[in-house]
Design a protein around this motif. Structure first.
Motif, mmCIF file in Angstrom:
data_model
loop_
_atom_site.group_PDB
_atom_site.id
_atom_site.type_symbol
_atom_site.label_atom_id
_atom_site.label_comp_id
_atom_site.label_asym_id
_atom_site.label_seq_id
_atom_site.Cartn_x
_atom_site.Cartn_y
_atom_site.Cartn_z
ATOM 1 N N SER A 57 0.830 -1.219 0.000
ATOM 2 C CA SER A 57 0.000 0.000 0.000
ATOM 3 C C SER A 57 0.859 1.262 0.000
ATOM 4 O O SER A 57 2.045 1.224 0.340
ATOM 5 N N THR A 59 0.374 3.637 2.052
ATOM 6 C CA THR A 59 0.665 3.915 3.465
ATOM 7 C C THR A 59 1.968 3.219 3.865
ATOM 8 O O THR A 59 2.837 3.821 4.504
ATOM 9 N N ASN A 62 5.045 4.972 2.317
ATOM 10 C CA ASN A 62 5.396 6.198 3.045
ATOM 11 C C ASN A 62 6.046 5.874 4.391
ATOM 12 O O ASN A 62 7.040 6.496 4.776
ATOM 13 N N TYR A 87 -3.842 11.042 7.261
ATOM 14 C CA TYR A 87 -4.606 9.813 6.983
ATOM 15 C C TYR A 87 -3.851 8.529 7.297
ATOM 16 O O TYR A 87 -4.254 7.473 6.829
ATOM 17 N N GLU A 88 -2.729 8.616 8.032
ATOM 18 C CA GLU A 88 -1.974 7.376 8.285
ATOM 19 C C GLU A 88 -1.847 7.090 9.779
ATOM 20 O O GLU A 88 -0.877 6.482 10.234
ATOM 21 N N ASP A 168 5.604 11.813 -1.485
ATOM 22 C CA ASP A 168 4.436 10.939 -1.569
ATOM 23 C C ASP A 168 3.831 11.191 -2.946
ATOM 24 O O ASP A 168 3.077 12.143 -3.147
ATOM 25 N N ALA A 170 1.746 9.257 -4.612
ATOM 26 C CA ALA A 170 0.631 8.310 -4.840
ATOM 27 C C ALA A 170 -0.015 8.594 -6.201
ATOM 28 O O ALA A 170 -0.400 7.685 -6.918
ATOM 29 N N CYS A 196 1.789 4.947 -6.299
ATOM 30 C CA CYS A 196 0.736 3.942 -6.120
ATOM 31 C C CYS A 196 0.234 3.451 -7.467
ATOM 32 O O CYS A 196 -0.006 4.255 -8.371
ATOM 33 N N SER A 198 -2.521 1.554 -7.412
ATOM 34 C CA SER A 198 -3.928 1.264 -7.116
ATOM 35 C C SER A 198 -4.805 2.509 -7.096
ATOM 36 O O SER A 198 -5.962 2.441 -6.701
ATOM 37 N N LYS A 199 -4.267 3.654 -7.494
ATOM 38 C CA LYS A 199 -5.100 4.875 -7.568
ATOM 39 C C LYS A 199 -5.542 5.032 -9.024
ATOM 40 O O LYS A 199 -6.118 4.112 -9.574
ATOM 41 N N SER A 207 1.918 -0.521 -4.297
ATOM 42 C CA SER A 207 2.673 0.731 -4.401
ATOM 43 C C SER A 207 4.135 0.359 -4.484
ATOM 44 O O SER A 207 4.498 -0.807 -4.295
HETATM 45 N N1 TLP Z 1 -5.673 7.976 -0.218
HETATM 46 C C1 TLP Z 1 -7.011 7.456 -0.072
HETATM 47 C C2 TLP Z 1 -7.477 7.622 1.367
HETATM 48 O O1 TLP Z 1 -6.534 7.101 2.246
HETATM 49 C C3 TLP Z 1 -7.781 9.018 1.770
HETATM 50 C C4 TLP Z 1 -7.922 8.151 -1.049
HETATM 51 O O2 TLP Z 1 -9.049 7.660 -1.220
HETATM 52 O O3 TLP Z 1 -7.519 9.158 -1.642
HETATM 53 N N2 TLP Z 1 -0.788 9.019 -0.325
HETATM 54 C C5 TLP Z 1 -1.834 9.679 -0.837
HETATM 55 C C6 TLP Z 1 -1.637 11.043 -1.384
HETATM 56 C C7 TLP Z 1 -3.098 9.071 -0.872
HETATM 57 O O4 TLP Z 1 -4.115 9.751 -1.362
HETATM 58 C C8 TLP Z 1 -3.239 7.770 -0.369
HETATM 59 C C9 TLP Z 1 -4.595 7.087 -0.349
HETATM 60 C C10 TLP Z 1 -2.115 7.124 0.159
HETATM 61 C C11 TLP Z 1 -0.898 7.775 0.167
HETATM 62 C C12 TLP Z 1 -2.195 5.753 0.787
HETATM 63 O O5 TLP Z 1 -2.410 4.757 -0.125
HETATM 64 P P1 TLP Z 1 -3.019 3.338 0.356
HETATM 65 O O6 TLP Z 1 -4.490 3.550 0.459
HETATM 66 O O7 TLP Z 1 -2.591 2.408 -0.715
HETATM 67 O O8 TLP Z 1 -2.410 3.010 1.679
#
Ligand code: TLP
Length: 357
Positions: A57, A59, A62, A87-88, A168, A170, A196, A198-199, A207
């Motif tokens: 992930s 997260t 990071n 958010y972490e 970061d 992502a 990432c 997965s976005k 990631s």
């Molecule tokens: N973001 C998710 C939520 O956690 C808010 C989303 O729906 O946007 N860096 C950034 C900038 C992110 O937006 C996200 C996920 C992550 C890291 C974390 O990625 P994951 O979800 O794979 O741990």
């Protein structure tokens, strides 16, 4: 349902599933999984770094980076609304004994002046300032692209003060498409970068953290400690590889669809874009008190088949992605003024209000 909650909700395409089903695999913890290896090489090359490590992930990537650059008793400097801080779960503190000092940005954007004077002197009363993290694009900054010259200035300043830098990224490929600046150019200013799959790229999982060979060798130890060693991970790495090969250019479509939503919000009484421009695939807007809370507005939209997230008492977020067509964006855009109008007139009995994110 048109699901605009996040670009993480995409389902793998048929071609991606076929690539995953056909993936050659090994044991990536004992030694190597060949598909993971291919993904890591391609990611490192795209970002102009020596090595990459596949992790479950964003997260985790990071948090691995934080552990690479900081020890307990160190501090990192970051923007106040960034994912690492917001958010972490304060993972830097929970997992690594690291403190974060937040700098308030302009909708996620920081400038060199925000950092100047922020490095602690060497004094036993104080935590050691060690790391600067930036986020590009910035999630809570409505997917804004960090101005390139500011990124260069901040990273040069950080390195001149003996600090490390982590990006970061992502949604770095959204920034690449929107800015026309290549991924390796952005990445060249940072010691480590997280990306990432997965976005917006649309892979189901994964990631990567990239950096020089020594750092990424060390990152493998942290990944194992955090429980992120994955065995036949080639199955999911194949989805990520497919995403990296075929889904980068199409991000421009997501950006165009976000503009359709932005235009509707500009024309809707009682709603306001925050900030007033949309640069990539994330649209954030505020609703007036006359329309109820953001959670009520989101619930009202959902009753009509469009799903967004309330991300504050008055703020909503809509994110376009691989599974949102132009027609979906137009449908959602038409609904926004209708729902606002119905709420303003008190004509809508809203049910199933979900807490904000
Ligand atoms: N973001 C998710 C939520 O956690 C808010 C989303 O729906 O946007 N860096 C950034 C900038 C992110 O937006 C996200 C996920 C992550 C890291 C974390 O990625 P994951 O979800 O794979 O741990």
């Amino acid at each position: 349902m048109i699901d605009l909650r996040s670009d993480t909700v995409t389902r793998p395409t048929a071609a991606m599933r076929a690539a995953m089903a056909a993936a050659e695999v090994g044991d990536d913890v004992i030694d190597v999984d060949p598909t993971v290896d291919r993904l890591q090489r391609m990611t490192a090359e795209l970002l102009g770094k020596e090595a990459a490590l596949f992790v479950p992930s964003g997260t985790m990537s990071n948090q691995v980076a934080v552990r690479l650059h900081c020890r307990a008793g160190d501090e990192l400097l970051c923007e106040a609304g960034c994912h690492i801080f917001h958010y972490e779960q304060g993972g830097f503190a929970q997992l690594s004994g690291v403190v974060a000092r937040t700098l308030p940005g302009q909708h996620g954007k920081l400038r060199l002046a925000d950092f100047e004077g922020q490095v602690h002197p060497d004094n036993e009363h104080l935590v050691r300032t060690r790391l600067v993290t930036l986020e590009n694009t910035h999630n809570r900054g409505a997917g804004c692209v960090q101005p390139y010259d500011d990124v260069v200035a901040i990273c040069q300043w950080a390195h001149a003060h003996g600090l490390r830098t982590h990006l970061d990224g992502a949604r770095l490929f959204n920034a690449v498409v929107a800015s026309g600046i290549a991924a390796d150019t952005w990445a060249s200013h940072f010691d480590t970068v997280s990306v990432c799959f997965s976005k917006g790229l649309g892979a189901p999982v994964g990631s990567a953290v990239v950096g020089d060979r020594a750092l990424i060798g060390e990152a493998r130890r942290h990944r194992k400690l955090l429980g992120g060693g994955m065995r036949q991970a080639g199955i999911i790495a194949a989805g990520a590889l497919h995403a990296l090969q075929f889904h980068r250019q199409r991000l421009a479509l997501d950006h165009a669809h976000a503009q359709i939503l932005a235009q509707a919000i500009r024309q809707t009484r009682g709603t306001r874009l925050v900030p007033d421009t949309v640069e990539t695939n994330i649209v954030i807007f505020e609703v007036d008190a006359s329309l109820g809370t953001a959670a009520v507005f989101a619930a009202a939209l959902k009753m009509h088949g469009v799903w967004m997230l309330a991300i504050g008492p008055r703020l909503l977020r809509a994110v376009t992605h691989l599974d949102v067509t132009e027609d979906d964006a137009i449908t959602a855009a038409r609904l926004i003024p209708d729902v606002a109008d119905q709420l303003a007139r008190g004509q809508l009995q809203v049910r199933d209000v979900e807490p904000s994110y």
